[in-house]
Design a protein around this motif. Sequence first.
Motif, PDB file in Angstrom:
ATOM      1  N   PHE A 167       0.830  -1.198   0.000  1.00 59.44           N
ATOM      2  CA  PHE A 167       0.000   0.000   0.000  1.00 59.44           C
ATOM      3  C   PHE A 167       0.870   1.256   0.000  1.00 59.44           C
ATOM      4  O   PHE A 167       0.601   2.222  -0.717  1.00 59.44           O
ATOM      5  N   ILE A 168       1.930   1.208   0.812  1.00 60.52           N
ATOM      6  CA  ILE A 168       2.809   2.380   0.865  1.00 60.52           C
ATOM      7  C   ILE A 168       3.460   2.610  -0.485  1.00 60.52           C
ATOM      8  O   ILE A 168       3.525   3.738  -1.001  1.00 60.52           O
ATOM      9  N   GLY A 169       3.903   1.536  -1.114  1.00 64.52           N
ATOM     10  CA  GLY A 169       4.499   1.666  -2.440  1.00 64.52           C
ATOM     11  C   GLY A 169       3.500   2.246  -3.433  1.00 64.52           C
ATOM     12  O   GLY A 169       3.815   3.146  -4.211  1.00 64.52           O
ATOM     13  N   LEU A 170       2.277   1.743  -3.362  1.00 71.42           N
ATOM     14  CA  LEU A 170       1.230   2.213  -4.276  1.00 71.42           C
ATOM     15  C   LEU A 170       1.007   3.708  -4.115  1.00 71.42           C
ATOM     16  O   LEU A 170       0.942   4.465  -5.093  1.00 71.42           O
ATOM     17  N   GLN A 171       0.897   4.149  -2.861  1.00 75.85           N
ATOM     18  CA  GLN A 171       0.679   5.578  -2.613  1.00 75.85           C
ATOM     19  C   GLN A 171       1.886   6.398  -3.055  1.00 75.85           C
ATOM     20  O   GLN A 171       1.748   7.453  -3.668  1.00 75.85           O
ATOM     21  N   PHE A 172       3.053   5.891  -2.732  1.00 75.08           N
ATOM     22  CA  PHE A 172       4.298   6.602  -3.015  1.00 75.08           C
ATOM     23  C   PHE A 172       4.474   6.817  -4.513  1.00 75.08           C
ATOM     24  O   PHE A 172       4.939   7.859  -4.963  1.00 75.08           O
ATOM     25  N   MET A 173       4.063   5.852  -5.286  1.00 74.26           N
ATOM     26  CA  MET A 173       4.246   6.021  -6.730  1.00 74.26           C
ATOM     27  C   MET A 173       3.144   6.878  -7.333  1.00 74.26           C
ATOM     28  O   MET A 173       3.346   7.542  -8.336  1.00 74.26           O
ATOM     29  N   SER A 174       1.957   6.877  -6.706  1.00 76.76           N
ATOM     30  CA  SER A 174       0.823   7.560  -7.313  1.00 76.76           C
ATOM     31  C   SER A 174       0.832   9.058  -7.035  1.00 76.76           C
ATOM     32  O   SER A 174       0.566   9.857  -7.937  1.00 76.76           O
ATOM     33  N   LEU A 175       1.123   9.440  -5.789  1.00 77.53           N
ATOM     34  CA  LEU A 175       0.993  10.853  -5.434  1.00 77.53           C
ATOM     35  C   LEU A 175       1.824  11.765  -6.326  1.00 77.53           C
ATOM     36  O   LEU A 175       1.307  12.780  -6.816  1.00 77.53           O
ATOM     37  N   PRO A 176       3.110  11.457  -6.584  1.00 74.64           N
ATOM     38  CA  PRO A 176       3.849  12.341  -7.497  1.00 74.64           C
ATOM     39  C   PRO A 176       3.213  12.410  -8.875  1.00 74.64           C
ATOM     40  O   PRO A 176       3.289  13.450  -9.541  1.00 74.64           O
ATOM     41  N   GLY A 177       2.551  11.327  -9.273  1.00 71.59           N
ATOM     42  CA  GLY A 177       1.900  11.303 -10.577  1.00 71.59           C
ATOM     43  C   GLY A 177       0.836  12.386 -10.693  1.00 71.59           C
ATOM     44  O   GLY A 177       0.756  13.098 -11.695  1.00 71.59           O
ATOM     45  N   TYR A 178       0.007  12.520  -9.626  1.00 69.05           N
ATOM     46  CA  TYR A 178      -1.049  13.542  -9.666  1.00 69.05           C
ATOM     47  C   TYR A 178      -0.431  14.921  -9.854  1.00 69.05           C
ATOM     48  O   TYR A 178      -0.906  15.745 -10.636  1.00 69.05           O
ATOM     49  N   VAL A 179       0.636  15.183  -9.090  1.00 74.18           N
ATOM     50  CA  VAL A 179       1.243  16.517  -9.148  1.00 74.18           C
ATOM     51  C   VAL A 179       1.893  16.743 -10.518  1.00 74.18           C
ATOM     52  O   VAL A 179       1.813  17.839 -11.071  1.00 74.18           O
ATOM     53  N   LEU A 180       2.527  15.694 -11.022  1.00 76.66           N
ATOM     54  CA  LEU A 180       3.152  15.833 -12.347  1.00 76.66           C
ATOM     55  C   LEU A 180       2.123  16.250 -13.390  1.00 76.66           C
ATOM     56  O   LEU A 180       2.385  17.110 -14.237  1.00 76.66           O
ATOM     57  N   VAL A 181       0.932  15.654 -13.337  1.00 81.88           N
ATOM     58  CA  VAL A 181      -0.098  16.034 -14.314  1.00 81.88           C
ATOM     59  C   VAL A 181      -0.487  17.485 -14.127  1.00 81.88           C
ATOM     60  O   VAL A 181      -0.601  18.243 -15.090  1.00 81.88           O
ATOM     61  N   SER A 182      -0.661  17.897 -12.862  1.00 82.07           N
ATOM     62  CA  SER A 182      -1.138  19.263 -12.629  1.00 82.07           C
ATOM     63  C   SER A 182      -0.113  20.290 -13.071  1.00 82.07           C
ATOM     64  O   SER A 182      -0.449  21.448 -13.304  1.00 82.07           O
ATOM     65  N   ARG A 183       1.164  19.916 -13.183  1.00 88.67           N
ATOM     66  CA  ARG A 183       2.206  20.871 -13.551  1.00 88.67           C
ATOM     67  C   ARG A 183       2.434  20.944 -15.052  1.00 88.67           C
ATOM     68  O   ARG A 183       3.409  21.542 -15.500  1.00 88.67           O
ATOM     69  N   GLN A 184       1.568  20.348 -15.851  1.00 87.79           N
ATOM     70  CA  GLN A 184       1.830  20.278 -17.286  1.00 87.79           C
ATOM     71  C   GLN A 184       1.579  21.586 -18.008  1.00 87.79           C
ATOM     72  O   GLN A 184       2.051  21.787 -19.112  1.00 87.79           O
ATOM     73  N   GLY A 185       0.751  22.470 -17.410  1.00 86.02           N
ATOM     74  CA  GLY A 185       0.507  23.751 -18.056  1.00 86.02           C
ATOM     75  C   GLY A 185      -0.305  23.638 -19.323  1.00 86.02           C
ATOM     76  O   GLY A 185      -0.261  24.488 -20.198  1.00 86.02           O
ATOM     77  N   ARG A 186      -1.057  22.566 -19.461  1.00 84.64           N
ATOM     78  CA  ARG A 186      -1.941  22.434 -20.610  1.00 84.64           C
ATOM     79  C   ARG A 186      -3.336  22.901 -20.214  1.00 84.64           C
ATOM     80  O   ARG A 186      -3.636  22.991 -19.019  1.00 84.64           O
ATOM     81  N   PRO A 187      -4.190  23.170 -21.192  1.00 84.77           N
ATOM     82  CA  PRO A 187      -5.504  23.734 -20.861  1.00 84.77           C
ATOM     83  C   PRO A 187      -6.268  22.902 -19.837  1.00 84.77           C
ATOM     84  O   PRO A 187      -6.952  23.450 -18.977  1.00 84.77           O
ATOM     85  N   ARG A 188      -6.175  21.591 -19.951  1.00 81.98           N
ATOM     86  CA  ARG A 188      -7.013  20.781 -19.059  1.00 81.98           C
ATOM     87  C   ARG A 188      -6.177  20.017 -18.042  1.00 81.98           C
ATOM     88  O   ARG A 188      -6.620  18.990 -17.513  1.00 81.98           O
ATOM     89  N   SER A 189      -4.993  20.550 -17.738  1.00 84.36           N
ATOM     90  CA  SER A 189      -4.114  19.811 -16.826  1.00 84.36           C
ATOM     91  C   SER A 189      -4.712  19.648 -15.440  1.00 84.36           C
ATOM     92  O   SER A 189      -4.650  18.570 -14.843  1.00 84.36           O
ATOM     93  N   TYR A 190      -5.308  20.737 -14.920  1.00 87.71           N
ATOM     94  CA  TYR A 190      -5.848  20.646 -13.559  1.00 87.71           C
ATOM     95  C   TYR A 190      -7.000  19.669 -13.519  1.00 87.71           C
ATOM     96  O   TYR A 190      -7.120  18.867 -12.601  1.00 87.71           O
ATOM     97  N   GLU A 191      -7.831  19.754 -14.547  1.00 85.15           N
ATOM     98  CA  GLU A 191      -8.965  18.831 -14.601  1.00 85.15           C
ATOM     99  C   GLU A 191      -8.454  17.383 -14.602  1.00 85.15           C
ATOM    100  O   GLU A 191      -8.924  16.535 -13.848  1.00 85.15           O
ATOM    101  N   GLY A 192      -7.437  17.148 -15.439  1.00 86.26           N
ATOM    102  CA  GLY A 192      -6.879  15.805 -15.507  1.00 86.26           C
ATOM    103  C   GLY A 192      -6.295  15.373 -14.183  1.00 86.26           C
ATOM    104  O   GLY A 192      -6.505  14.250 -13.716  1.00 86.26           O
ATOM    105  N   ALA A 193      -5.576  16.318 -13.535  1.00 82.07           N
ATOM    106  CA  ALA A 193      -4.942  15.973 -12.261  1.00 82.07           C
ATOM    107  C   ALA A 193      -5.977  15.633 -11.215  1.00 82.07           C
ATOM    108  O   ALA A 193      -5.828  14.667 -10.453  1.00 82.07           O
ATOM    109  N   VAL A 194      -7.062  16.425 -11.184  1.00 79.25           N
ATOM    110  CA  VAL A 194      -8.095  16.170 -10.181  1.00 79.25           C
ATOM    111  C   VAL A 194      -8.764  14.827 -10.434  1.00 79.25           C
ATOM    112  O   VAL A 194      -8.992  14.031  -9.521  1.00 79.25           O
TER     113      VAL A 194
END
Lengths: 480, 454
Positions: free
Chosen positions: B119-146
């Motif tokens: 579970f810890i591994g799963l969380q550890f790998m996923s959380l940075p993923g959400y932030v990476l999407v939100s930092r893309q600066g594309r029109p729908r990046s925040y929507e995708g991240a959420v």
Amino acid sequence: MTLGWLSLAWMLPALFGAAAMMAGARARGVALWGSGLTLSLWFVLGWTYGLEGVESLSESGPVLAWGIRYALFTDGLSWSLCGLTAFLTLLSLLSSWRLRVSAAYWACFLWLEAALMGVFLARDLFLFYVFWEATLIPMFFIIGLWGSENRRHAAMKFFLFTFFGSLFLLLGLLGLVSENHRMTGGWNWDMAALTGPDGGMGLAIFLALILGFGVKVPIVPFHAWLPDAHTEAPAAGSVMLAGVMLKMGVYGILRVAIPAFPKLAWDLLPWLGLLAAVNVIYGAICAMAQSDLKRLVAYSSVSHLGFCLLGVFSRTPEGLTGGSLQLINHGLSTGALFLLVGFLYERAHRRGLADFGDLASRAPWMTLFFSIAIFSSIGLPGLNGFVGEFMSLAGMTRVFAGLAVAGVLGVALSAAYALPAYQAVFWREPGPGSVSAQVGDLDGREKAILWALTVLMFAIGLYPKPWLEMIWSAMQGLQL
Amino acid sequence: MNSAAFPVAVLAPHLALGLGLFAALLAGMGRVGERPLRVLVVAALGAALALVWAWHRTQTGGPLIRSDEFSWLGQLLCYGGAIPLALVLSGGDISAALLLGSALGMGLLAVSGNLLMLFIGLQFMSLPGYVLVSRQGRPRSYEGAVKYFFAGGTASALFLMGLALHYADTRSLALEAGSGVLSEAGLALMGAAALFKIGCVPMHFWLPDVYESSSPELAGFFSTSMKAAGFLLLMRLVALGPDSALAGSLPALGALTMIFGAILALRQQGLQRLFAYSSISHAGNLILGVGAWAAQGARAAGAAPVFFYLAVYLLMSNGVFQFLRASSAVSRGDLRGLGQRDPSQAAAASALLLSLAGIPPTGGFLAKFLIFWELVKAGLYGALAVAGLATLVSLGYYLGLVRDMVFEEGDRLDRARQASLSRSLVWVCAAGALMLGLGPSLVSALARALGGGG
């Protein structure tokens, strides 16, 4: 693992294809060398080892995984089909000599040759399937890049239809191997050693194999890809499609489907024979309705492959040998016809029956070669087509006379579609809008190509014995 | 087995990634350009790969950490899949740290010997993923991240709930099979979490939006490393109960996913969305592979086809996404005429597409063939038929793209940009995918490495 001569037979064109791709403007020269060397290799090996000897060229590598191994073999049937492949590739390249095309064109033909050689030489079924599918890629590009107006659609249709068949082939092969594993406990992909199961599972596998091979033949109603592909492909591509690629289907039936299910193929003879007879008649009737010369030749292929199947399914010595010889015959005569239509198209940019007339007085050489090819195609005695069709029908007569009658009707129909077209293009007074005036006669290169084909048509027609013996040596295990 | 000593060898790759992460953050305090950061991230991943390879024979079975064949193969796939993204990474020190953090999470997941560690591994790998999407600066990046965050959160909740049920039954967090109904239900819930991550239909709805709102190279990372980790998790769980309801449902789910992804991909005009659905379809094929593996008893050696598929898909998917980056093509129309504008890229991309479609003689064919064969061996003929049909459907878009590129004519894109590294990566991936098609012997070597005869 040491690679032998048979490996060279498919690797040589593959390597020359890669070289042609990189050769830029000199690609066609490289390609010609590649296909010339391949044909020479075929001839020299056949000459040196003789008919019995080529079988000793077989290669077998170590098992790679789960019984899959790199294994090649050859015998009279596959060796003659290899020869047909090498010969028609060389002629196709020569016939396209004047085309202004990129290096990829020449490379695609050599890769196609390599894959076709692989299909006819493979002994391991996995290897067979890989080569079988690999033929699609170069042909897809040949049709799609260098075909006529509707080429994109035709290329997609060709790939999707034949891939549909290949999926059933794959399912059939997987089923065959795994059922064999269940019976014997070992993994075996050797096409010569596999026997299929009995019962419903056996029937399902056999039908999957027949469907898989049948799309390629093509067996009606799975032929819909053929007229478009043949018509839209460049002339040389049509030669390879009709001349060699259609033969893969019958070859597969002879090599895989019948040896694995000898009894089932016999029990289903009425149905399989019926399919073949429908092919003969349906193809002929469709050909009668065509106004495009290339499309007419394409439909005539459907009809002619039906003869091959009639002979093969009869499982008599004359049927098997004649049906297989007809594979070669059809490659020669239809190859010549597609080339001639291509030469006409190069000159006039038309292919319609109504676009021409009285070509006989303008292009006597073209008329001569066209006459011989069309007479060979409808099975005139003295030419090669007669031998194959006669033997196929003779074989079928012995086991199922009714179907042979249908086949004879097909012979009559073939004259009924071919001769009026021939007459319209070469002998009739040109109608309004005729472009016959633009058609000049064949030049030296074109004549040389057609001489090569014509000489073989006469050779097989007048003295078929050596060819029949060559094929018969491979057929003895298949008869009943 | 030496469980007494601290498993330095096993955790060395994780230490390398952790050091890289710190170095990236330190670098962020000074003014460091993108290029040194890329070098740093690639070096950290490369060091981790080398360490995994060097010590892959060390097997440990402690209470928390466990190292076996799955661990090191999974780590190779997860770290390897991140390298194409790392080579062209943008976004400065934060992105570098996030990427390394996500890789570290995958590494932990791979060596977990315990459900909580998973579970810890799963969380550890996923959380940075959400932030990476939100930092893309594309029109729908925040929507995708959420969307990604909520889908990932649901998956985590499912996993925790399943873990609790499993614990209630077995009184242990170890990777051990339970016997009761509760542990069966727990396994199913934890499996659902893994299927969420993989993008199994009907838990795929977040995936196309996330891939579309990411940069192509990030989508490539998600479709390879993230999915490899998801499959590793799924296989760990399935190995606990090859007869469980979870394992039994995989063939049906896989067939559904494969055909659904293929049909929806047919309709897409946007390329990133198209390849997102294509990746769903490939995930379906892999799920079928895992299902067939479970049906044959889930022995380690039998997993070779799944790992081989993941390896080939790593090259193919990263290859096409790098191709999208290099050609800056957004919709299918942009690809028209590429064969004339840029023949070498079109050739490499065609090879990748044919491999994705599974046409011989490519690695994609061999991978698909092996999965089909596993289905035959497991007697799952229904799933096999659907998989064949889905392959045929998928030809419609893979071949259609080749047609658009090579046969059609089109105008030059005005937004074409120079991305020479991506161009080379496309070539490398295409060459790799072709090479893998030539070696069935590789697969048997893989099977031997997994501990069984070829």
